[in-house]
Design an enzyme around this catalytic site. Structure first.
Site, PDB file in Angstrom:
ATOM      1  N   GLY A  29       4.536  43.232 -71.199  1.00 32.22           N
ATOM      2  CA  GLY A  29       3.183  42.712 -70.973  1.00 32.22           C
ATOM      3  C   GLY A  29       3.164  41.709 -69.833  1.00 32.22           C
ATOM      4  O   GLY A  29       2.342  41.798 -68.908  1.00 32.22           O
ATOM      5  N   VAL A  30       4.067  40.740 -69.853  1.00 31.63           N
ATOM      6  CA  VAL A  30       4.085  39.695 -68.820  1.00 31.63           C
ATOM      7  C   VAL A  30       4.516  40.289 -67.475  1.00 31.63           C
ATOM      8  O   VAL A  30       3.889  40.035 -66.437  1.00 31.63           O
ATOM      9  CB  VAL A  30       5.010  38.526 -69.229  1.00 31.63           C
ATOM     10  CG1 VAL A  30       5.150  37.529 -68.086  1.00 31.63           C
ATOM     11  CG2 VAL A  30       4.501  37.835 -70.483  1.00 31.63           C
ATOM     12  N   THR A  85      12.082  39.108 -68.990  1.00 29.61           N
ATOM     13  CA  THR A  85      12.591  39.777 -70.186  1.00 29.61           C
ATOM     14  C   THR A  85      12.574  38.741 -71.310  1.00 29.61           C
ATOM     15  O   THR A  85      12.237  37.570 -71.096  1.00 29.61           O
ATOM     16  CB  THR A  85      14.042  40.250 -70.005  1.00 29.61           C
ATOM     17  OG1 THR A  85      14.905  39.097 -69.992  1.00 29.61           O
ATOM     18  CG2 THR A  85      14.234  41.004 -68.698  1.00 29.61           C
ATOM     19  N   LYS A 114      12.978  32.231 -71.950  1.00 32.08           N
ATOM     20  CA  LYS A 114      13.577  30.944 -72.346  1.00 32.08           C
ATOM     21  C   LYS A 114      15.080  31.044 -72.608  1.00 32.08           C
ATOM     22  O   LYS A 114      15.794  30.052 -72.580  1.00 32.08           O
ATOM     23  CB  LYS A 114      12.910  30.448 -73.654  1.00 32.08           C
ATOM     24  CG  LYS A 114      11.464  30.068 -73.510  1.00 32.08           C
ATOM     25  CD  LYS A 114      10.819  29.787 -74.841  1.00 32.08           C
ATOM     26  CE  LYS A 114      10.274  31.011 -75.505  1.00 32.08           C
ATOM     27  NZ  LYS A 114       9.162  31.683 -74.874  1.00 32.08           N
ATOM     28  N   VAL A 160       7.308  27.126 -71.124  1.00 34.63           N
ATOM     29  CA  VAL A 160       6.668  26.205 -72.072  1.00 34.63           C
ATOM     30  C   VAL A 160       5.175  26.144 -71.746  1.00 34.63           C
ATOM     31  O   VAL A 160       4.800  25.828 -70.621  1.00 34.63           O
ATOM     32  CB  VAL A 160       7.262  24.773 -71.973  1.00 34.63           C
ATOM     33  CG1 VAL A 160       6.649  23.869 -73.040  1.00 34.63           C
ATOM     34  CG2 VAL A 160       8.781  24.782 -72.092  1.00 34.63           C
ATOM     35  N   GLY A 201      -0.973  41.312 -82.085  1.00 34.72           N
ATOM     36  CA  GLY A 201       0.071  41.165 -81.069  1.00 34.72           C
ATOM     37  C   GLY A 201       0.400  39.722 -80.749  1.00 34.72           C
ATOM     38  O   GLY A 201       1.042  39.426 -79.748  1.00 34.72           O
ATOM     39  N   GLU A 215       5.924  38.293 -82.434  1.00 30.67           N
ATOM     40  CA  GLU A 215       6.934  39.278 -82.076  1.00 30.67           C
ATOM     41  C   GLU A 215       6.840  40.397 -83.126  1.00 30.67           C
ATOM     42  O   GLU A 215       6.286  40.178 -84.215  1.00 30.67           O
ATOM     43  CB  GLU A 215       8.323  38.634 -82.147  1.00 30.67           C
ATOM     44  CG  GLU A 215       8.552  37.510 -81.155  1.00 30.67           C
ATOM     45  CD  GLU A 215       8.549  37.991 -79.718  1.00 30.67           C
ATOM     46  OE1 GLU A 215       9.090  39.073 -79.440  1.00 30.67           O
ATOM     47  OE2 GLU A 215       7.971  37.289 -78.866  1.00 30.67           O
ATOM     48  N   LYS A 242      11.580  25.806 -76.729  1.00 24.07           N
ATOM     49  CA  LYS A 242      10.704  25.102 -75.778  1.00 24.07           C
ATOM     50  C   LYS A 242      11.004  23.601 -75.796  1.00 24.07           C
ATOM     51  O   LYS A 242      11.069  22.953 -74.750  1.00 24.07           O
ATOM     52  CB  LYS A 242       9.231  25.356 -76.126  1.00 24.07           C
ATOM     53  CG  LYS A 242       8.822  26.802 -75.911  1.00 24.07           C
ATOM     54  CD  LYS A 242       7.421  27.069 -76.414  1.00 24.07           C
ATOM     55  CE  LYS A 242       7.095  28.551 -76.295  1.00 24.07           C
ATOM     56  NZ  LYS A 242       5.805  28.906 -76.860  1.00 24.07           N
ATOM     57  N   GLY A 293      -0.438  34.492 -74.016  1.00 22.92           N
ATOM     58  CA  GLY A 293      -1.152  35.579 -73.355  1.00 22.92           C
ATOM     59  C   GLY A 293      -0.501  35.911 -72.035  1.00 22.92           C
ATOM     60  O   GLY A 293       0.029  35.033 -71.348  1.00 22.92           O
TER      61      GLY A 293
END
Ligand SMILES: NC(=O)c1ccc[n+]([C@@H]2O[C@H](COP(=O)([O-])OP(=O)(O)OC[C@H]3O[C@@H](n4cnc5c(N)ncnc54)[C@H](OP(=O)(O)O)[C@@H]3O)[C@@H](O)[C@H]2O)c1
Length: 363
Positions: free
Chosen positions: A15-16, A105, A129, A154, A210, A213, A228, A342
């Site tokens: 998605g990202v 990833t 992270k 973060v 969603g 996870e 974070k 998001g």
């Protein structure tokens, strides 16, 4: 204006990752006139496959790849792709001077490739992270040289790391305490509990939307927030390790055993506990929030009662809030608040880092 060409190597097209590709493509004209930089994607990788184009992929190739990935394809299945044997190989083959590696990833296995990229003088931008939350030594090895940026790790696109590094640390303003809510998922859950919804129903809804996870224990266990907090603590120079962070999960350890459907079923057993905790807090004009506190060399994350009228108590839904208590901001903390989850906000954080590195003298 002389144009600076920057080669992009991207790990991850979830998605990202897809949102980053789209944002880079949409920004090209503005990047050229505003900053004199031009991005060219030279490599893309997912968990199985890779695609390399030394001259830079065309707009059409990139958009077709994004569409195919959104439909569930693997890069290895596409005309332009092949099975890869490791990310370091991709960096080795595709890297050129002025290259940036983008790690979007959620993998533990990108450190070697990132280190290779840095050893060649490239930069790296992380939304992942995991590389920054392995040993403190690994964190230092990645940060040495100032060519790694990680705003999106973060608070998604909320400029938490930039504020910490450039507004507070660089200003020599001693930071005494950082606290906040850093999880959109757990924000959704705690504000839902406050509105009287059942814990089990909220976990089900969050998973279906969603927000969690695939295995919701990854979020509800608190480890994502702990990572974070660790990144913030390490950014301040505190040599903490992940096991040193006190983490209170939202379910008992025994529920770590078993499959996801079994876990989902057992969440019903926690409904009454959370109903009571919410009611007890409300009796004191308090609400429950999942709070991270980084204070005097230590970090802890867990469910806490906070005053209903406080900034944390007023937080709604998936919004994040972070408060910096420093010498300068002693009476009232410096507070950042905004959408903390998001893909678009996260991609915006990645993009800001790409531009910052590209316009620095380091790349
Ligand atoms: N989503 C958010 O709101 C948000 C906010 C802040 C930060 N983040 C962070 O951003 C990162 C990406 O999130 P996402 O939601 O895009 O995750 P995602 O949808 O699960 O995508 C992960 C991508 O990484 C690829 N991948 C996994 N292991 C890999 C490996 N060893 N080598 C190369 N590629 C690999 C996957 O490949 P396949 O396509 O083959 O599976 C997939 O394309 C995560 O670290 C997440 O914590 C996300």
């Amino acid at each position: 204006m002389t144009m600076k060409e920057i080669a992009l190597i991207q790990f991850g097209l979830g998605g990202v990752g897809r949102a980053v590709v789209e944002r880079v493509l949409a920004a090209q004209d503005e990047l050229e006139w505003r900053y004199g930089i031009r991005f060219a994607y030279v490599a893309l990788c997912d968990s199985q496959g890779a695609a390399i184009e030394q001259q830079g992929f065309t707009y059409g190739d990139l958009m077709r790849t994004v569409t195919a990935k959104a439909e569930g394809a693997s890069l290895a299945d596409l005309d332009i792709g092949y099975d890869h044997e490791g990310l370091a190989d991709i960096v080795d083959v595709a890297g050129t001077s002025n290259a940036l590696v983008i790690d979007v990833t959620a993998s533990d296995d990108t450190v070697e490739a990132l280190q290779l990229a840095l050893s060649r003088g490239y930069g790296a931008v992380l939304a992942n992270k995991k590389p920054l939350t392995q040993t403190y030594e690994t964190f230092l090895s990645l940060l040495k040289g100032g060519r790694v940026r990680y705003e999106a790790t973060v608070g998604s696109g909320v400029p938490v790391i930039a504020t910490l590094q450039q507004a507070l640390i660089a200003a020599h303003d001693p930071i005494h305490r950082i606290e906040g809510c850093f999880s959109g998922t757990l924000g959704y859950l705690t504000t839902g509990l406050q509105a009287g919804e059942a814990f089990s129903a909220l976990v089900r809804q969050a998973r279906a939307s969603g927000y969690t996870e695939p295995d919701p224990r990854d979020d509800l266990g608190g480890m994502d927030v702990a990572r974070k907090a660790l990144i913030l603590a390490r950014t301040m120079g505190w040599p903490l390790e992940l096991p040193q962070i006190q983490v209170e999960g939202l379910f008992p350890d025994t529920m770590n055993q078993g499959t996801v459907p079994e876990f989902m079923q057992k969440t019903v057993d926690l409904d009454e506990l959370y109903r009571q905790r919410v009611a007890t807090a409300a009796g004191r004009d308090q609400v429950l929030r999942y709070v991270a506190t980084i204070d005097r060399g230590r970090a802890q994350v867990g469910l806490q009662e906070v005053p209903r009228r406080s900034p944390l108590g007023q937080l709604q839904g998936t919004d994040n809030l972070i408060a910096f208590h420093t010498d300068v901001y002693a009476d009232a903390p410096l507070v950042l608040q905004g959408r903390g989850a998001g893909v678009h906000g996260t991609a915006a954080g990645v993009m800001a880092d790409l531009v910052a590195l590209s316009t620095s003298f380091l790349i």
